[in-house]
Design a protein around this motif. Structure first.
Motif, PDB file in Angstrom:
ATOM      1  N   UNK A  41      15.688  22.440  -4.538  1.00  0.00           N
ATOM      2  CA  UNK A  41      15.054  21.560  -5.195  1.00  0.00           C
ATOM      3  C   UNK A  41      14.240  20.782  -4.077  1.00  0.00           C
ATOM      4  N   UNK A 181      15.459  23.995   2.308  1.00  0.00           N
ATOM      5  CA  UNK A 181      16.128  23.517   1.259  1.00  0.00           C
ATOM      6  C   UNK A 181      17.035  23.997   0.447  1.00  0.00           C
ATOM      7  N   UNK A 182      18.214  23.684   0.411  1.00  0.00           N
ATOM      8  CA  UNK A 182      19.201  24.647  -0.418  1.00  0.00           C
ATOM      9  C   UNK A 182      19.794  23.797  -1.429  1.00  0.00           C
ATOM     10  N   UNK A 183      20.125  24.253  -2.583  1.00  0.00           N
ATOM     11  CA  UNK A 183      20.860  23.735  -3.720  1.00  0.00           C
ATOM     12  C   UNK A 183      22.623  24.173  -3.527  1.00  0.00           C
ATOM     13  N   UNK A 184      23.131  22.550  -3.474  1.00  0.00           N
ATOM     14  CA  UNK A 184      24.518  23.061  -3.331  1.00  0.00           C
ATOM     15  C   UNK A 184      25.025  22.718  -4.983  1.00  0.00           C
ATOM     16  N   UNK A 185      24.074  21.934  -5.616  1.00  0.00           N
ATOM     17  CA  UNK A 185      24.472  21.813  -6.919  1.00  0.00           C
ATOM     18  C   UNK A 185      23.138  21.450  -7.662  1.00  0.00           C
ATOM     19  N   UNK A 186      22.631  21.945  -8.872  1.00  0.00           N
ATOM     20  CA  UNK A 186      21.650  21.737  -9.766  1.00  0.00           C
ATOM     21  C   UNK A 186      21.830  21.392 -11.008  1.00  0.00           C
ATOM     22  N   UNK A 187      21.370  20.081 -11.247  1.00  0.00           N
ATOM     23  CA  UNK A 187      21.728  19.817 -12.834  1.00  0.00           C
ATOM     24  C   UNK A 187      21.160  20.951 -13.921  1.00  0.00           C
ATOM     25  N   UNK A 195      13.632  16.548 -15.946  1.00  0.00           N
ATOM     26  CA  UNK A 195      13.507  15.173 -16.296  1.00  0.00           C
ATOM     27  C   UNK A 195      12.090  14.818 -15.799  1.00  0.00           C
TER      28      UNK A 195
ATOM     29  N   UNK B  31      20.244  11.418 -17.531  1.00  0.00           N
ATOM     30  CA  UNK B  31      19.646  10.804 -16.413  1.00  0.00           C
ATOM     31  C   UNK B  31      20.572  11.423 -15.223  1.00  0.00           C
ATOM     32  N   UNK B  32      19.964  11.508 -13.961  1.00  0.00           N
ATOM     33  CA  UNK B  32      20.458  11.947 -13.028  1.00  0.00           C
ATOM     34  C   UNK B  32      21.108  11.270 -11.903  1.00  0.00           C
ATOM     35  N   UNK B  34      21.249  12.093  -7.931  1.00  0.00           N
ATOM     36  CA  UNK B  34      20.782  13.500  -7.153  1.00  0.00           C
ATOM     37  C   UNK B  34      20.964  12.775  -5.653  1.00  0.00           C
ATOM     38  N   UNK B 161      18.714   8.228  -6.904  1.00  0.00           N
ATOM     39  CA  UNK B 161      18.801   9.178  -5.685  1.00  0.00           C
ATOM     40  C   UNK B 161      19.434   8.530  -4.485  1.00  0.00           C
ATOM     41  N   UNK B 172      29.093  13.718  -3.580  1.00  0.00           N
ATOM     42  CA  UNK B 172      28.409  14.915  -4.126  1.00  0.00           C
ATOM     43  C   UNK B 172      29.371  15.108  -5.463  1.00  0.00           C
ATOM     44  N   UNK B 173      30.579  14.669  -5.559  1.00  0.00           N
ATOM     45  CA  UNK B 173      31.573  14.917  -6.904  1.00  0.00           C
ATOM     46  C   UNK B 173      30.855  14.475  -8.205  1.00  0.00           C
ATOM     47  N   UNK B 174      30.178  13.319  -7.873  1.00  0.00           N
ATOM     48  CA  UNK B 174      29.470  12.613  -9.094  1.00  0.00           C
ATOM     49  C   UNK B 174      28.097  12.898  -9.279  1.00  0.00           C
ATOM     50  N   UNK B 175      27.428  13.631  -8.425  1.00  0.00           N
ATOM     51  CA  UNK B 175      26.261  14.075  -8.404  1.00  0.00           C
ATOM     52  C   UNK B 175      25.889  15.062  -9.521  1.00  0.00           C
ATOM     53  N   UNK B 176      24.610  15.350 -10.124  1.00  0.00           N
ATOM     54  CA  UNK B 176      24.254  16.228 -10.832  1.00  0.00           C
ATOM     55  C   UNK B 176      23.463  17.332  -9.872  1.00  0.00           C
ATOM     56  N   UNK B 177      22.963  16.568  -9.084  1.00  0.00           N
ATOM     57  CA  UNK B 177      22.170  17.765  -8.191  1.00  0.00           C
ATOM     58  C   UNK B 177      22.554  17.237  -6.527  1.00  0.00           C
ATOM     59  N   UNK B 178      22.541  18.343  -5.810  1.00  0.00           N
ATOM     60  CA  UNK B 178      22.874  18.079  -4.538  1.00  0.00           C
ATOM     61  C   UNK B 178      21.847  18.851  -3.686  1.00  0.00           C
ATOM     62  N   UNK B 179      21.044  18.517  -3.067  1.00  0.00           N
ATOM     63  CA  UNK B 179      20.201  19.436  -2.143  1.00  0.00           C
ATOM     64  C   UNK B 179      20.403  19.023  -0.716  1.00  0.00           C
ATOM     65  N   UNK B 180      20.576  20.356  -0.079  1.00  0.00           N
ATOM     66  CA  UNK B 180      20.793  20.092   1.284  1.00  0.00           C
ATOM     67  C   UNK B 180      19.657  20.609   2.375  1.00  0.00           C
TER      68      UNK B 180
END
Lengths: 200, 200
Positions: A41, A181-187, A195, B31-32, B34, B161, B172-180
């Motif tokens: 994302x 851009x890679x997702x490690x986690x995606x809501x 959203x 709500x997120x 990120x 964000x 990253x543990x509490x994140x809903x979305x993690x982008x690398x």
């Protein structure tokens, strides 16, 4: 304590030297081809962040969106509300899995590419965004060589951002910057709805 | 030809089914948090793209920048010109390798964190951007638990964000979305100067 401060200072001085060296080496003045790819994302989002920066400097911006769902996005609402001077053109056939009509999709892609080509020949435009164009090349809806040629022959004052998954080798070859851009986690994958203002 | 069209159509119908299934599964309204991390270019840029989207929907936005060079950036110029209603606070000590004064940096980080905390307690703010905050945690300039606690106890209508390299596990543990974001190629490394409107 003072000792620790000094240690920190000398470490940071060394680091600054390395940073400064990098900056002084980067002396070429050249406008860029930037490819934002990968499955994560934030590719189009990042492109829109650069649009914002460019508008901050009063640059002229043109945006072509090759894939667009039926729903209006935040950036679309934003641009039409605050920056009607930005040229924004959308293919408007929706995702190809929604339209399900290949011939029609190809025709739409070709028409949209004409608009992109106009921007890539217009020296008044400082930044061109070709959003989701990678799909058009991967599906062979557009001719890769034709796209490469237009980008390489653009005005010298113009930068180009290309986004989309799986950018082909031909594109990354001519790019100055390629970010993946890679997702490690995606809501979304954990069941959270897209959203407004974040994803849309 | 008609056969090929039908094949395309049936393939796309199958694909659409999968997409729709994914969308219908994503039913949670939340709500997120990120996290945008990795060594590549485009983390803050992407955050600013989301700011643009949010402003498109008329959302209220607050931005805290923990690391900031002396030079004004395009997004800063942009926000102050077009969106003076956006709360934008910058630590303004510059990069830590420029200031070379650890005590001063810690004090600045703590003051800046107070501003961030105010936003994270303000239900009128829909989106909070904590730009480059990861460095403050990695350098131990801020207490990670304090930051986590403030994020987890924010108003329900608020998304956050966080950007910066090497986001720690706690974030990253509490994140809903993690982008690398990774660089495959970077113009700067091949000697091209940072460009206004693109990098700055």
């Amino acid at each position: 304590m003072i000792n620790e401060q000094n240690k920190h200072k000398s470490k940071m001085q060394k680091y600054k030297k390395a940073v400064d060296k990098g900056i002084s080496k980067a002396s070429k003045n050249k406008n860029l081809v930037i490819v934002l790819t990968g499955n994560g994302k934030g590719k189009s989002t990042s492109a829109f962040g650069m649009v914002m920066r460019s508008l901050g400097y009063g640059h002229k911006v043109g945006i072509i969106q090759f894939i667009k769902g039926q729903q209006k996005t935040g950036e679309e609402i934003y641009i039409s509300k605050y920056h009607p001077e930005v040229f924004l053109y959308q293919m408007n056939t929706g995702f190809t899995w929604n339209s399900q009509d290949k011939d029609n999709d190809i025709k739409a892609a070709e028409n949209t590419w004409q608009k992109a080509k106009d921007l890539l020949q217009n020296p008044k435009i400082d930044l061109v965004v070709l959003d989701e164009i990678t799909y058009m090349l991967n599906y062979k809806y557009l001719d890769t060589q034709d796209v490469i040629h237009a980008i390489q022959n653009r005005p010298a004052n113009q930068s180009v951002i290309l986004t989309g998954r799986m950018a082909c080798q031909e594109l990354t070859n001519i790019a100055d910057t390629v970010s993946i851009i890679q997702d490690e986690k995606h809501a979304f994958k954990s069941g959270i709805k897209a959203r407004k203002g974040i994803d849309l």
